[in-house]
Enzyme design. Structure first.
Site, PDB file in Angstrom:
ATOM      1  N   HIS A   1       0.891  -1.469  -0.251  1.00 18.79           N
ATOM      2  CA  HIS A   1      -0.307   0.236   0.138  1.00 18.79           C
ATOM      3  C   HIS A   1       0.574   1.066  -0.130  1.00 18.79           C
ATOM      4  O   HIS A   1       2.370   1.696   0.149  1.00 18.79           O
ATOM      5  CB  HIS A   1      -0.926  -0.244   1.674  1.00 18.79           C
TER       6      HIS A   1
HETATM    7  C1  T46 Z   1       2.819   0.744   6.893  1.00 17.90           C
HETATM    8  C2  T46 Z   1       3.611  -0.125   7.078  1.00 17.90           C
HETATM    9  C3  T46 Z   1       5.345  -0.098   7.272  1.00 17.90           C
HETATM   10  C4  T46 Z   1      -4.442  -0.442  13.055  1.00 17.90           C
HETATM   11  O1  T46 Z   1      -5.897  -0.579  13.508  1.00 17.90           O
HETATM   12  N1  T46 Z   1      -3.548   0.345  13.979  1.00 17.90           N
HETATM   13  C5  T46 Z   1      -2.143   0.591  13.860  1.00 17.90           C
HETATM   14  O2  T46 Z   1      -1.916   1.831  13.363  1.00 17.90           O
HETATM   15  C6  T46 Z   1      -1.769   0.162  12.697  1.00 17.90           C
HETATM   16  C7  T46 Z   1      -0.278  -0.039  12.226  1.00 17.90           C
HETATM   17  C8  T46 Z   1      -2.941  -1.199  11.895  1.00 17.90           C
HETATM   18  N2  T46 Z   1      -3.880  -0.832  12.366  1.00 17.90           N
HETATM   19  C9  T46 Z   1      -5.214  -2.082  11.439  1.00 17.90           C
HETATM   20  C10 T46 Z   1      -4.833  -2.590  10.327  1.00 17.90           C
HETATM   21  C11 T46 Z   1      -4.858  -3.681   9.598  1.00 17.90           C
HETATM   22  O3  T46 Z   1      -6.772  -4.138  10.158  1.00 17.90           O
HETATM   23  O4  T46 Z   1      -4.168  -3.306  11.340  1.00 17.90           O
HETATM   24  C12 T46 Z   1      -4.107  -4.331  10.728  1.00 17.90           C
HETATM   25  C13 T46 Z   1      -2.516  -4.753  10.155  1.00 17.90           C
HETATM   26  O5  T46 Z   1      -2.235  -3.875   9.511  1.00 17.90           O
HETATM   27  P1  T46 Z   1      -1.567  -3.500   7.534  1.00 17.90           P
HETATM   28  O6  T46 Z   1      -1.910  -4.697   7.232  1.00 17.90           O
HETATM   29  O7  T46 Z   1      -1.968  -2.136   7.308  1.00 17.90           O
HETATM   30  O8  T46 Z   1      -0.076  -3.589   8.469  1.00 17.90           O
HETATM   31  P2  T46 Z   1       1.244  -3.788   7.529  1.00 17.90           P
HETATM   32  O9  T46 Z   1       2.710  -4.323   7.774  1.00 17.90           O
HETATM   33  O10 T46 Z   1       1.138  -4.674   5.003  1.00 17.90           O
HETATM   34  O11 T46 Z   1       1.746  -2.042   7.210  1.00 17.90           O
HETATM   35  C14 T46 Z   1       1.738  -1.522   8.310  1.00 17.90           C
HETATM   36  C15 T46 Z   1       1.172  -0.122   8.355  1.00 17.90           C
HETATM   37  O12 T46 Z   1      -0.195   0.163   8.097  1.00 17.90           O
HETATM   38  C16 T46 Z   1       1.126   0.975   6.759  1.00 17.90           C
HETATM   39  O13 T46 Z   1       0.958   1.976   7.463  1.00 17.90           O
HETATM   40  O14 T46 Z   1       3.248   1.888   6.252  1.00 17.90           O
HETATM   41  O15 T46 Z   1       3.382  -0.836   7.948  1.00 17.90           O
END
Ligand code: T46
Length: 140
Positions: free
Chosen positions: A49
């Site tokens: 993303h």
């Molecule tokens: C990024 C990379 C480096 C939350 O509820 N609060 C939060 O602060 C974050 C970061 C995530 N979430 C929830 C959203 C999703 O349902 O946790 C779940 C997993 O998040 P995501 O799939 O977006 O995780 P990554 O590792 O793909 O991405 C994360 C960050 O979301 C993103 O901003 O830059 O790490």
């Protein structure tokens, strides 16, 4: 794209390592949120993303992982394996994190509270967003 790493201020001694970062001083934004990613199973790739406004610093405080950054025109890959080293990831950059070593912990300092509306989670939408942003910097 070229990815520059930054060395954070640190005190390393025979008693261990201490690294610190202050909002608006060591990172170019006020830190509103901190999160970390750990226990990533072998072979898993995360991210996929971009963000519209969010600014972040990524630091692998234990172990190592790779980060791919893509500005829509070119890509760069960096290996994070030093707890005093971080990379800045600004708005409009597609990211993927992968090759996490066992026990790796990726710490993230973020400029905004969590907001799902700030995410662009589809690569074609990201490319269109980048094209639009080139012509219209009021895009949001
Ligand atoms: C990024 C990379 C480096 C939350 O509820 N609060 C939060 O602060 C974050 C970061 C995530 N979430 C929830 C959203 C999703 O349902 O946790 C779940 C997993 O998040 P995501 O799939 O977006 O995780 P990554 O590792 O793909 O991405 C994360 C960050 O979301 C993103 O901003 O830059 O790490």
């Amino acid at each position: 794209m070229e990815i520059e790493t930054k060395q954070f201020r640190h005190h390393y001694s025979e008693w261990g390592k201490l690294v610190f970062a202050e909002g608006n001083h060591d990172v170019p934004f006020e830190i509103k949120r901190v999160y970390y990613i750990c226990d990533v199973p072998n072979g898993v790739r995360r991210g996929f993303h971009a963000h519209k406004h969010l600014e972040q610093y990524l630091i692998c405080v234990h172990g190592e992982c790779k980060v791919l950054l893509d500005d829509g025109e070119s890509k760069g890959i960096v290996l994070l394996n030093d707890p005093k080293e971080g990379i800045y990831v600004g708005p409009g950059i597609w990211r993927e994190m992968y090759d996490f070593s066992e026990g790796a912990v990726l710490l993230v300092l973020a400029s905004m509270y969590y907001d799902e509306n700030d995410y662009i989670r589809n690569y074609n939408t990201f490319l269109k967003y980048k094209k639009g942003a080139e012509h219209d910097n009021t895009i949001c």
